[in-house]
Enzyme design. Structure first.
Site, PDB file in Angstrom:
ATOM      1  N   CYS A   4     -27.451  -1.455 -31.278  1.00  0.00           N
ATOM      2  CA  CYS A   4     -28.183  -2.532 -30.596  1.00  0.00           C
ATOM      3  C   CYS A   4     -27.230  -3.415 -29.797  1.00  0.00           C
ATOM      4  O   CYS A   4     -26.280  -3.993 -30.339  1.00  0.00           O
ATOM      5  CB  CYS A   4     -28.941  -3.348 -31.648  1.00  0.00           C
ATOM      6  SG  CYS A   4     -29.417  -4.994 -31.136  1.00  0.00           S
ATOM      7  N   CYS A  56     -27.024  -6.999 -30.977  1.00  0.00           N
ATOM      8  CA  CYS A  56     -26.276  -7.105 -32.231  1.00  0.00           C
ATOM      9  C   CYS A  56     -24.773  -7.137 -31.955  1.00  0.00           C
ATOM     10  O   CYS A  56     -24.027  -7.893 -32.570  1.00  0.00           O
ATOM     11  CB  CYS A  56     -26.613  -5.937 -33.155  1.00  0.00           C
ATOM     12  SG  CYS A  56     -28.371  -5.770 -33.539  1.00  0.00           S
ATOM     13  N   CYS A 102     -33.391   4.070 -26.764  1.00  0.00           N
ATOM     14  CA  CYS A 102     -34.567   4.097 -25.877  1.00  0.00           C
ATOM     15  C   CYS A 102     -34.124   4.352 -24.428  1.00  0.00           C
ATOM     16  O   CYS A 102     -34.756   5.117 -23.690  1.00  0.00           O
ATOM     17  CB  CYS A 102     -35.326   2.781 -25.962  1.00  0.00           C
ATOM     18  SG  CYS A 102     -35.859   2.330 -27.639  1.00  0.00           S
ATOM     19  N   CYS A 122     -32.894  -1.525 -26.557  1.00  0.00           N
ATOM     20  CA  CYS A 122     -32.542  -0.431 -27.465  1.00  0.00           C
ATOM     21  C   CYS A 122     -31.753   0.660 -26.733  1.00  0.00           C
ATOM     22  O   CYS A 122     -32.255   1.272 -25.772  1.00  0.00           O
ATOM     23  CB  CYS A 122     -33.815   0.124 -28.098  1.00  0.00           C
ATOM     24  SG  CYS A 122     -33.654   1.759 -28.814  1.00  0.00           S
TER      25      CYS A 122
END
Length: 457
Positions: A212, A215, A58, A55
């Site tokens: 992401c 992704c 994050c 992430c």
């Protein structure tokens, strides 16, 4: 030596995700499913970050979170748990986006309150939230305040001030110029992919977040697979980072990105767990498409039809595990509209068992006398239907109405061993007949006999 090396590798794999974010000497307390359970039984005030190593947000939070942990040492416990490696915690605390920051107060081994943090992701802003959580915990234990976290009316106002303005809707941004990937959201999902009972086509759906990394890596393969399977399997994408799409992402239990799901005709969603390259995606989608193709009901007009589409030829195992054989009323009794309705009922049942080795056959009443005799049908009227197992040479008879629901019920009972079955004692031989031309029946008028002809007789 080999075993020791293997154990070491396993240990590295198990711990690498947490250590990749927070090292052993980090001031942040690293948790797992078991540790968080134990922590929630010990009195204290805890600030917990629920994260995933991939992430982006994050990773950006990490230095601020460590700064916070150092500053709040001895006041609040600042912890973190990787929900990618600890699915239990992610499910228990209903983590839907990353990172998620929560404050917990535990006293006498029970959680007094749990509060989500929605403000700026800086050590300064979160420390204010943490201090309010500690004050709320003290007030609660003194009996000054009822259960509740730092987000009282004043706290909520402060939270609104701290909270950054949400970005504009970006549901179409990731695949904006992709003509083969359909962008769907909470508003049009049911109209596009449709609900289970109404879906007749095939969909591969990606639930993603634009930030992401995985992704972003998947995007070229997803676009290429969508182009290759255009017209066969539809590819779509849902941006779960967009607030308006939270309902649909929560509906399908999306907890990590990307989450890939296959939606087939009349089937619930199936999560894709394979490799994220074009070839693997295409193979999976093609296999699903092939297996979910319903078998059309065929008219039984010869022994060759019966062998090919039911009992099989040769000494090997029958290709079809179950033959659904229907005997329909005479065309004069139903005309084309009525007969087509019965055939459609068989096709509807076929859709329910798409991909299974079942065949669906029908014959006009009286056109297959041997089969009617062996299956002991016809004497109580038409339509009649039997489920025949070529391997066991046994059949079950439909004794209720000729509807997809009742036939489905009989199939399910037979599969569970609850249906009444009878053995076939003779040879199953189909007669050769002319196939139906699809038209209404016509009564052929006989030549009239005149009175003069009767006199001569």
């Amino acid at each position: 030596m080999g075993l020791a090396a293997g154990c070491l590798v396993a240990l590295v794999v198990m711990t690498s995700t947490c250590e990749a974010m927070y090292a052993k000497d980090s001031p942040v307390k690293v948790l797992d499913d078991e540790k968080i359970k134990k922590m929630m039984q010990k009195d204290g005030v805890y600030l917990v970050e629920f994260f995933a190593p991939w992430c982006g947000h994050c990773k950006n939070l990490k230095p601020e979170w460590e700064k916070l942990a150092t500053a709040m040492k001895g006041i609040n416990t600042v912890a973190a748990i990787d929900v990618d490696a600890n699915k239990g915690a992610g499910s228990k605390y209903q983590i839907k986006s990353l990172p998620t920051i929560k404050a917990f107060s535990v006293s006498k081994g029970k959680v007094d309150f749990e509060e989500d943090y929605k403000g700026e992701r800086t050590a300064k802003a979160i420390s204010s939230f943490g201090m309010k959580a500690a004050k709320s915990a003290v007030d609660f234990r003194l009996g000054i305040k009822k259960k509740g976290g730092p987000g009282g009316s004043k706290g909520r106002q402060q939270e609104k001030r701290d909270r950054p303005t949400p970005p504009p809707s970006s549901s179409g941004g990731f695949y904006k110029n992709d003509e083969f990937v359909v962008t769907v959201d909470s508003k049009n999902f049911d109209k596009t992919v449709k609900s289970k009972s109404k879906r007749e086509d095939h969909w591969m759906v990606e639930f993603y977040a634009p930030w992401c990394g995985h992704c972003k890596n998947l995007k070229p393969a997803w676009s290429a697979a969508a182009k290759e399977l255009h017209g066969t399997v539809n590819f779509a994408a849902v941006n779960c980072d967009d607030e308006m799409n939270k309902p649909v992402c929560q509906k399908f239990g999306v907890q990590g990105f990307p989450t890939l799901m296959y939606f087939g005709p009349l089937k619930g969603p199936q999560k894709y767990e394979g490799s994220r390259d074009q070839g693997s995606l295409v193979k999976f989608a093609k296999d699903k498409h092939a297996k979910s193709m319903a078998t059309k009901a065929l008219e039984l007009t010869s022994q060759d039809d019966f062998e090919k589409n039911c009992v099989g030829v040769g000494e090997g195992e029958p290709r079809h595990h179950l033959c659904v054989v229907a005997f329909l009323p005479d065309i004069l009794d139903t005309q084309a509209k009525g007969r087509n309705a019965y055939i459609q009922t068989l096709n509807d049942v076929s859709k329910l068992y798409a991909g299974l080795p079942y065949s669906y056959l029908w014959a006009a009443a009286g056109s297959q006398p041997n089969l009617e005799s062996q299956f002991q049908v016809g004497g109580f009227g038409y339509p009649a239907l039997v489920l025949y197992s070529p391997k066991k040479r046994a059949y079950a008879t439909l004794k209720s109405s000729f509807t997809a629901k009742e036939i489905d019920t009989l199939v399910k009972e037979l599969r569970k061993g609850k249906a009444s079955v009878s053995a076939v004692t003779g040879n199953l031989e189909a007669s050769t007949t002319m196939p139906w031309d699809g038209k209404d029946g016509v009564i052929v008028a006989e030549d009239e006999i005149s009175l003069d002809d009767l006199k001569e007789l």
